[in-house]
Design an enzyme around this catalytic site. Structure first.
Site, PDB file in Angstrom:
ATOM      1  N   CYS A 112      -1.564   9.334   3.095  1.00 41.52           N
ATOM      2  CA  CYS A 112      -1.351   8.775   1.730  1.00 41.52           C
ATOM      3  C   CYS A 112      -2.456   8.525   0.789  1.00 41.52           C
ATOM      4  O   CYS A 112      -2.337   9.006  -0.710  1.00 41.52           O
ATOM      5  CB  CYS A 112      -0.904   7.021   1.749  1.00 41.52           C
ATOM      6  SG  CYS A 112      -2.771   5.835   2.273  1.00 41.52           S
TER       7      CYS A 112
ATOM      8  N   GLU B 165       0.599  -1.313  -0.276  1.00 42.97           N
ATOM      9  CA  GLU B 165       0.145  -0.078   0.093  1.00 42.97           C
ATOM     10  C   GLU B 165       0.563   1.011   0.056  1.00 42.97           C
ATOM     11  O   GLU B 165       0.932   1.736   0.769  1.00 42.97           O
ATOM     12  CB  GLU B 165      -0.897  -0.143   1.248  1.00 42.97           C
ATOM     13  CG  GLU B 165      -1.902  -1.710   1.275  1.00 42.97           C
ATOM     14  CD  GLU B 165      -2.640  -1.386   0.404  1.00 42.97           C
ATOM     15  OE1 GLU B 165      -2.990  -0.917  -0.821  1.00 42.97           O
ATOM     16  OE2 GLU B 165      -3.274  -2.640   0.104  1.00 42.97           O
TER      17      GLU B 165
END
Length: 477
Positions: free
Chosen positions: A259, A225
């Site tokens: 993020c 990720e």
């Protein structure tokens, strides 16, 4: 050519040797008794109860690591999201664990077949600093639900939170079921090199490449990720004030250290200034014109990150890019960096080349929607995409012509928080996905099982094949 042994390689080898016995202990215990449904449910429920009881302690630890972080944001992002995912796992666990019957096709009748979700063994989790509890415990809980043992490496940049996680998990799990490795970058590098049955890493694309390289000798399956530059596209039909409000939430939640925060915004040229003014009004309503509401505004996590972000601003100034501080002023001593807009930066600007991960927001104008879509497609596929339009055809046009790890339409961030949606990147923004069924399946082996019948035509398929020509002619058609 003989290998050159360096001091750094020697340190890594020592770190691997120190971590390896813990991994072996986790694996040995797993092989001796693989967690059944009852054990998995108990583990998840006890983890939920312990975290819920210690949420205030968690928020205090995170705030101490950041210098200051809004405790309400910690309760939402590192508390609510984890509790929500555990609830989802508990609700669906029994059904997900059941073997799924699949057809064999007429050529193989009367055999039958099924797919069994089988636990892998020991899952490694490398968690980042920005949401240090969320991004540690959601993959950990998913791995537990799938019947694995877990070895966690929390971030060295949030040491108090890492110690909180160690304490929390020791309260819930025996050491042979869940272990925690504390330490710096050398421990992280060694951790990634361990022969896990699956490894989950959340962090930057640059470090993700290193993790992938470290895992390659063991052929460790990975869920990466990562990040990248997640765009928001505001269409000309969408109300500017509402777009500004929702983008402000996504951008300045956790001080932009997310993020999937909007990394830049594309707005119609004629609406750019109105959008920036709406952003300013939104920021000042939330934090005060002088950033007087610092209790709800999160600091930059450490001096190194602050210097990196200041470097983006210095680079922009050197290039003549117009920057607008929306509220307050910078205070390097306390690592307060105010919400700042950068107008029309070119792709040569550092702020447009690197993931920002902070409270800076580039705003670029476009003339046509095709131009905006082309701009997104000219860059790496992002972890998130945020189209804003009330016209369904416009949204579908954007979705059909772009690809991102995940999408929230007419809002930001929320696709991450929905427990039933998989979360993951694509290309430079990541590989694989977790959350919900996708995570359970990723941390299981989808074991195909074929059950042959007592009597089968397959017994005739052997030399001399001339004796079974009629059967061959039947099945090869």
């Amino acid at each position: 050519m003989p290998l050159q042994t360096t001091a750094h390689q020697g340190q890594d080898a020592t770190a691997v040797a120190a971590l390896a016995p813990t991994l072996q202990g986790l694996r040995t215990a797993w092989q001796a008794r693989k967690p059944d449904h009852a054990q998995r449910r108990r583990d998840l429920q006890r983890l939920r109860d312990a975290l819920k009881r210690r949420l205030d302690e968690m928020a205090d630890a995170i705030a101490a690591d950041f210098g200051h972080r809004s405790k309400d944001e910690s309760r939402i992002a590192d508390g609510m999201t984890v509790l929500n995912d555990i609830d989802h796992l508990l609700r669906h666990l029994r059904g997900w664990m059941k073997p799924r019957r699949v057809g064999v096709g007429w050529r193989f009748l009367p055999a039958r077949a099924q797919v069994r979700p089988s636990p892998l063994g020991v899952v490694g989790v490398i968690a980042p600093w920005n949401y240090p509890v969320n991004l540690a415990l959601i993959p950990l809980a998913t791995a537990i639900a799938a019947g694995n043992h877990v070895y966690l490496k929390p971030s060295e940049h949030t040491p108090r939170t890492s110690e909180f996680l160690r304490s929390l998990l020791a309260e819930v799990f025996p050491a042979e079921r869940v272990a925690v490795a504390l330490g710096g970058a050398e421990v992280g590098a060694a951790f990634a090199a361990l022969p896990f049955d699956h490894l989950v890493f959340t962090g930057s694309t640059a470090v993700g490449r290193k993790v992938m390289a470290a895992a390659a000798p063991n052929l460790t399956p990975l869920t990466l990720e990562l990040g990248g530059k997640s765009p928001a596209i505001v269409a000309d039909d969408y109300p500017v004030a509402k777009a500004a409000a929702r983008i402000a939430t996504g951008k300045w939640f956790n001080g932009g250290q997310t993020c999937i925060a909007p990394d830049y915004v594309l707005v119609p040229a004629g609406q750019r200034d109105a959008f920036v003014n709406a952003l300013r009004a939104e920021v000042q309503a939330r934090y005060g014109a002088d950033l007087s509401n610092l209790s709800d505004y999160t600091r930059v996590v450490n001096a190194g990150q602050y210097a990196r972000l200041q470097g983006y601003l210095d680079d922009a100034a050197a290039r003549g890019i117009e920057t607008l501080t929306l509220a307050g002023r910078a205070d390097p001593a306390s690592r307060v960096l105010p919400p700042t807009v950068l107008l029309e930066p070119g792709d040569d600007a550092t702020v447009m080349q690197e993931e920002i991960f902070g409270p800076l927001l580039p705003v670029k104008s476009y003339r046509t929607l095709d131009e905006a879509i082309a701009y997104v497609n000219a860059h790496d596929r992002p972890l998130a995409l945020y189209p804003f339009s009330h016209d369904r055809a416009t949204v579908e046009r954007i979705l059909a012509r772009t690809l991102a790890g995940g999408v929230s339409v007419n809002d930001t961030l929320f696709h991450f928080a929905v427990g039933n949606l998989p979360f993951g990147g694509v290309g430079p923004s990541g590989m694989g996905a977790y959350h919900a069924r996708a995570g359970f399946d990723a941390m299981s082996k989808q074991l195909p099982v074929f059950w042959q019948a007592r009597m089968t035509g397959g017994d005739l398929l052997k030399p001399p094949y001339a004796k079974a020509k009629w059967l061959l002619d039947l099945i090869i058609r």
